[in-house]
Design a protein around this motif. Structure first.
Motif, mmCIF file in Angstrom:
data_model
loop_
_atom_site.group_PDB
_atom_site.id
_atom_site.type_symbol
_atom_site.label_atom_id
_atom_site.label_comp_id
_atom_site.label_asym_id
_atom_site.label_seq_id
_atom_site.Cartn_x
_atom_site.Cartn_y
_atom_site.Cartn_z
ATOM 1 N N ALA A 138 0.825 -1.206 0.000
ATOM 2 C CA ALA A 138 0.000 0.000 0.000
ATOM 3 C C ALA A 138 0.861 1.259 0.000
ATOM 4 N N VAL A 139 2.104 1.141 0.437
ATOM 5 C CA VAL A 139 3.005 2.288 0.498
ATOM 6 C C VAL A 139 3.830 2.419 -0.779
ATOM 7 N N GLY A 140 4.360 1.301 -1.256
ATOM 8 C CA GLY A 140 5.228 1.361 -2.434
ATOM 9 C C GLY A 140 4.975 0.285 -3.452
ATOM 10 N N GLY A 141 3.799 -0.309 -3.435
ATOM 11 C CA GLY A 141 3.496 -1.360 -4.400
ATOM 12 C C GLY A 141 4.265 -2.639 -4.079
ATOM 13 N N LEU A 185 -0.980 0.167 12.127
ATOM 14 C CA LEU A 185 -1.066 1.588 12.463
ATOM 15 C C LEU A 185 -1.517 2.467 11.305
ATOM 16 N N GLY A 186 -1.481 1.952 10.085
ATOM 17 C CA GLY A 186 -1.860 2.753 8.924
ATOM 18 C C GLY A 186 -3.360 2.978 8.852
ATOM 19 N N PRO A 187 -3.792 3.849 7.945
ATOM 20 C CA PRO A 187 -5.226 4.152 7.830
ATOM 21 C C PRO A 187 -6.032 2.952 7.361
ATOM 22 N N ALA A 188 -7.180 2.763 7.971
ATOM 23 C CA ALA A 188 -8.083 1.686 7.563
ATOM 24 C C ALA A 188 -8.967 2.166 6.422
ATOM 25 N N PRO A 189 -9.469 1.242 5.578
ATOM 26 C CA PRO A 189 -10.354 1.654 4.480
ATOM 27 C C PRO A 189 -11.589 2.385 4.981
ATOM 28 N N VAL A 190 -11.975 3.426 4.262
ATOM 29 C CA VAL A 190 -13.194 4.163 4.586
ATOM 30 C C VAL A 190 -14.395 3.269 4.292
ATOM 31 N N LEU A 382 -1.899 -16.871 -10.529
ATOM 32 C CA LEU A 382 -2.574 -15.734 -11.136
ATOM 33 C C LEU A 382 -3.618 -15.147 -10.198
ATOM 34 N N ALA A 383 -4.374 -16.008 -9.533
ATOM 35 C CA ALA A 383 -5.397 -15.509 -8.608
ATOM 36 C C ALA A 383 -4.766 -14.765 -7.433
ATOM 37 N N SER A 384 -3.616 -15.232 -6.969
ATOM 38 C CA SER A 384 -2.981 -14.613 -5.807
ATOM 39 C C SER A 384 -2.498 -13.195 -6.093
ATOM 40 N N VAL A 385 -2.116 -12.935 -7.341
ATOM 41 C CA VAL A 385 -1.614 -11.607 -7.700
ATOM 42 C C VAL A 385 -2.667 -10.538 -7.418
ATOM 43 N N VAL A 386 -3.927 -10.882 -7.586
ATOM 44 C CA VAL A 386 -5.011 -9.918 -7.434
ATOM 45 C C VAL A 386 -5.088 -9.403 -5.997
ATOM 46 N N ALA A 387 -4.681 -10.214 -5.024
ATOM 47 C CA ALA A 387 -4.649 -9.743 -3.641
ATOM 48 C C ALA A 387 -3.697 -8.561 -3.495
ATOM 49 N N MET A 388 -2.549 -8.622 -4.159
ATOM 50 C CA MET A 388 -1.594 -7.514 -4.098
ATOM 51 C C MET A 388 -2.137 -6.283 -4.805
ATOM 52 N N ARG A 389 -2.846 -6.494 -5.930
ATOM 53 C CA ARG A 389 -3.430 -5.346 -6.634
ATOM 54 C C ARG A 389 -4.441 -4.635 -5.740
ATOM 55 N N ALA A 390 -5.246 -5.406 -4.999
ATOM 56 C CA ALA A 390 -6.225 -4.804 -4.099
ATOM 57 C C ALA A 390 -5.531 -4.002 -3.003
ATOM 58 N N ALA A 391 -4.481 -4.570 -2.408
ATOM 59 C CA ALA A 391 -3.771 -3.883 -1.337
ATOM 60 C C ALA A 391 -3.069 -2.628 -1.848
ATOM 61 N N GLU A 392 -2.549 -2.681 -3.072
ATOM 62 C CA GLU A 392 -1.815 -1.547 -3.619
ATOM 63 C C GLU A 392 -2.690 -0.313 -3.788
ATOM 64 N N PRO A 437 -7.394 5.383 0.073
ATOM 65 C CA PRO A 437 -6.449 6.073 -0.825
ATOM 66 C C PRO A 437 -5.013 5.832 -0.357
ATOM 67 N N THR A 438 -4.350 4.877 -0.951
ATOM 68 C CA THR A 438 -3.028 4.462 -0.480
ATOM 69 C C THR A 438 -1.931 5.400 -0.984
ATOM 70 N N PRO A 439 -0.799 5.436 -0.277
ATOM 71 C CA PRO A 439 0.343 6.202 -0.781
ATOM 72 C C PRO A 439 0.790 5.739 -2.165
ATOM 73 N N TYR A 440 0.737 4.420 -2.400
ATOM 74 C CA TYR A 440 1.148 3.934 -3.721
ATOM 75 C C TYR A 440 0.210 4.437 -4.810
ATOM 76 N N GLN A 441 -1.080 4.485 -4.529
ATOM 77 C CA GLN A 441 -2.025 5.000 -5.519
ATOM 78 C C GLN A 441 -1.711 6.449 -5.860
ATOM 79 N N ARG A 442 -1.300 7.219 -4.880
ATOM 80 C CA ARG A 442 -1.008 8.640 -5.117
ATOM 81 C C ARG A 442 0.372 8.864 -5.722
ATOM 82 N N LEU A 443 1.364 8.109 -5.264
ATOM 83 C CA LEU A 443 2.754 8.391 -5.648
ATOM 84 C C LEU A 443 3.255 7.541 -6.808
ATOM 85 N N GLY A 444 2.643 6.403 -7.027
ATOM 86 C CA GLY A 444 3.062 5.560 -8.138
ATOM 87 C C GLY A 444 4.357 4.820 -7.846
#
Length: 483
Positions: A138-141, A185-190, A382-392, A437-444
């Protein structure tokens, strides 16, 4: 090659996520034991060839001997990593713990280019089933997760090779604890609405008409369960509804009967020409929109340099005809629900869901078909990769395989449902649409940029020291000559 293949066990099917945090240590020790830095680089290359072959062995039916060539080419990206590992583990372990993770991530970033096959089995993805350690994504992909894993492995190697252990131990503790700390400690989903999503998995059916009929039959059983969206797997419809009114009518009537929107998938010639893989949204009023796949599978959906490599199709299951590419991500609206549809292999690319979320998608939906690799590790990988996409990106994601594996993950990448390749049927899952809204989503992709910057800096330092060393030897010769 054997020790290089060890991290494979951290990925599905074994999914021993904990192994990734020390599985690279044997390879690092083998590289460090090489007589020269060049030999160390070659050993790292061989190790990564073993890694690629073991994580993608299931490609052999479609790529044939080209799999070995691919593994050789990808493994070569780790030559600088091996050279640096040999030099720095013997001279400066603290520098190794900075440079080696950067070199690893830089190699993964280069490999992630679509023209080179995409980032399959990126080391960070091994943490998909452990939300606490995967939280660093969620911070850096996935790049940051990979960097932290390699840093811990390098620190462990430093602990083994050197007596001064305070710095390696501190690095190992900090890097291993970063993900869990962010998770706690990070922000929880709204909090947001909940969507009832049905996953339809009919299994391996070769005939296109029978495959569509099986998906229709399973969908019909959902009447009365009040799903908001029904998702079919990739290639579930053999004729493009846009050019076949009878197919569009059947799907529209089915949508009315079930009382839900349908997201089906087409692998067929389009009315305007060319064969596309397309996600098609169907509602009670008819066809509502489509998305055409943009990242195609090498050999599976097109043959690179077909004039030179086309002969492979005569001996393997490689694509006999190249699929066409779409124009890029789109958002489809199933009533009030904004969908970000992506198809199969596109799950491995972290930039695509980021773009979907930027366009307004609330729910990521992946449609896949790995029937060619039925029963292999390709399906759960392939299915497991989607978990990382969701977290990112901090958005829930649905992955529906025609014949498995299908899965659903919440905005933090936690598993809500999983249907293995042996499952046949349809299930309904309540999916929370709350976002984060994760840091990775904002910063890339700031982590790969930082990795390349570290490597550039290390290169400059090495050149300066090398020139200084040569200059010192020359000056010494001049001063001692008269004496």
């Amino acid at each position: 090659m054997v020790v290089g293949a060890l991290p494979t066990l951290a990925f599905p099917a074994p999914s021993w996520w904990w192994l990734a945090w020390f599985a690279l240590v044997p390879l690092l020790l083998v590289v460090r034991a090489a007589p020269t830095a060049v030999d160390g680089a070659v050993r790292a290359w061989c190790g990564l060839v073993g890694y690629v072959l073991s994580t993608q062995y299931w490609l052999l039916p479609t790529s044939g001997p080209a799999l070995v060539l691919m593994a050789d080419g990808i493994g070569a990206l780790w030559l600088p990593w091996g050279w640096a590992a040999h030099r720095l583990l013997s001279r400066s372990p603290p520098a190794a713990m900075l440079v080696l993770p950067s070199a690893w991530v830089a190699a993964e970033a280069v490999r992630s280019l679509p023209s080179l096959g995409g980032p399959w089995a990126a080391l960070g993805v091994s943490q998909w089933n452990q939300p606490a350690t995967a939280a660093s994504a969620a911070v850096g992909g996935m790049w940051l997760t990979s960097l932290l894993i390699v840093a811990v492995n390098t620190a462990i190697a430093g602990l083994i090779l050197h007596r001064r252990r305070a710095v390696p131990l501190a690095v190992a503790v900090v890097c291993a604890g970063f993900g869990p700390a962010w998770f706690a400690l990070g922000p929880a989903p709204v909090a947001g609405a909940t969507a009832r999503v049905a996953l339809v998995q009919p299994g391996v059916i070769d005939d296109a008409a029978a495959r569509q009929a099986a998906s229709e039959g399973l969908t019909a059983t959902l009447a009365g369960q009040h799903p908001d969206l029904v998702v079919w797997g990739e290639s579930s419809v053999g004729s493009d509804p846009a050019g076949h009114p009878e197919v569009a009518r059947r799907l529209t009537e089915l949508s009315r009967r079930v009382g839900a929107y349908l997201l089906v998938n087409v692998d067929a010639p389009a009315p305007g020409g060319g064969v596309y893989k397309s996600s098609v949204l169907v509602g009670p009023t008819g066809l509502l929109g489509f998305y055409r796949k943009t990242r195609l599978v090498p050999f599976g959906e097109y043959v690179p340099l077909r004039p030179l490599l086309g002969w492979i199709t005569r001996h393997t299951k490689a694509a006999g005809e190249d699929r066409r590419r779409g124009d890029g991500p789109v958002v489809l609206h199933a009533g009030t629900l904004a969908l970000g549809p992506l198809i199969s292999f596109e799950a491995v690319f972290p930039d695509l869901p980021r773009r979907e979320v930027q366009l307004g998608a609330e729910l990521l939906v992946y449609q896949t078909s790995t029937s060619t690799f039925q029963g292999s590790w390709a399906q759960p990988q392939l299915a497991s990769v989607v978990a990382m996409r969701a977290a990112e990106v901090g958005h829930a994601a649905v992955h529906v395989g025609l014949s498995g594996d299908s899965a659903v993950f919440d905005p933090r990448g936690r598993k809500l449902a999983w249907c293995s390749s042996s499952y046949r049927g349809a299930i309904v899952v309540d999916v929370p649409l709350g976002s984060n809204p994760t840091p990775y989503q904002r910063l890339g992709n700031w982590v790969p940029v930082l990795a390349f910057a570290v490597l550039a800096g290390a290169g400059v330092v090495a050149i300066v020291r090398s020139r200084g060393s040569r200059g010192g030897v020359h000056d010494q010769h001049v001063d001692l000559g008269p004496a």
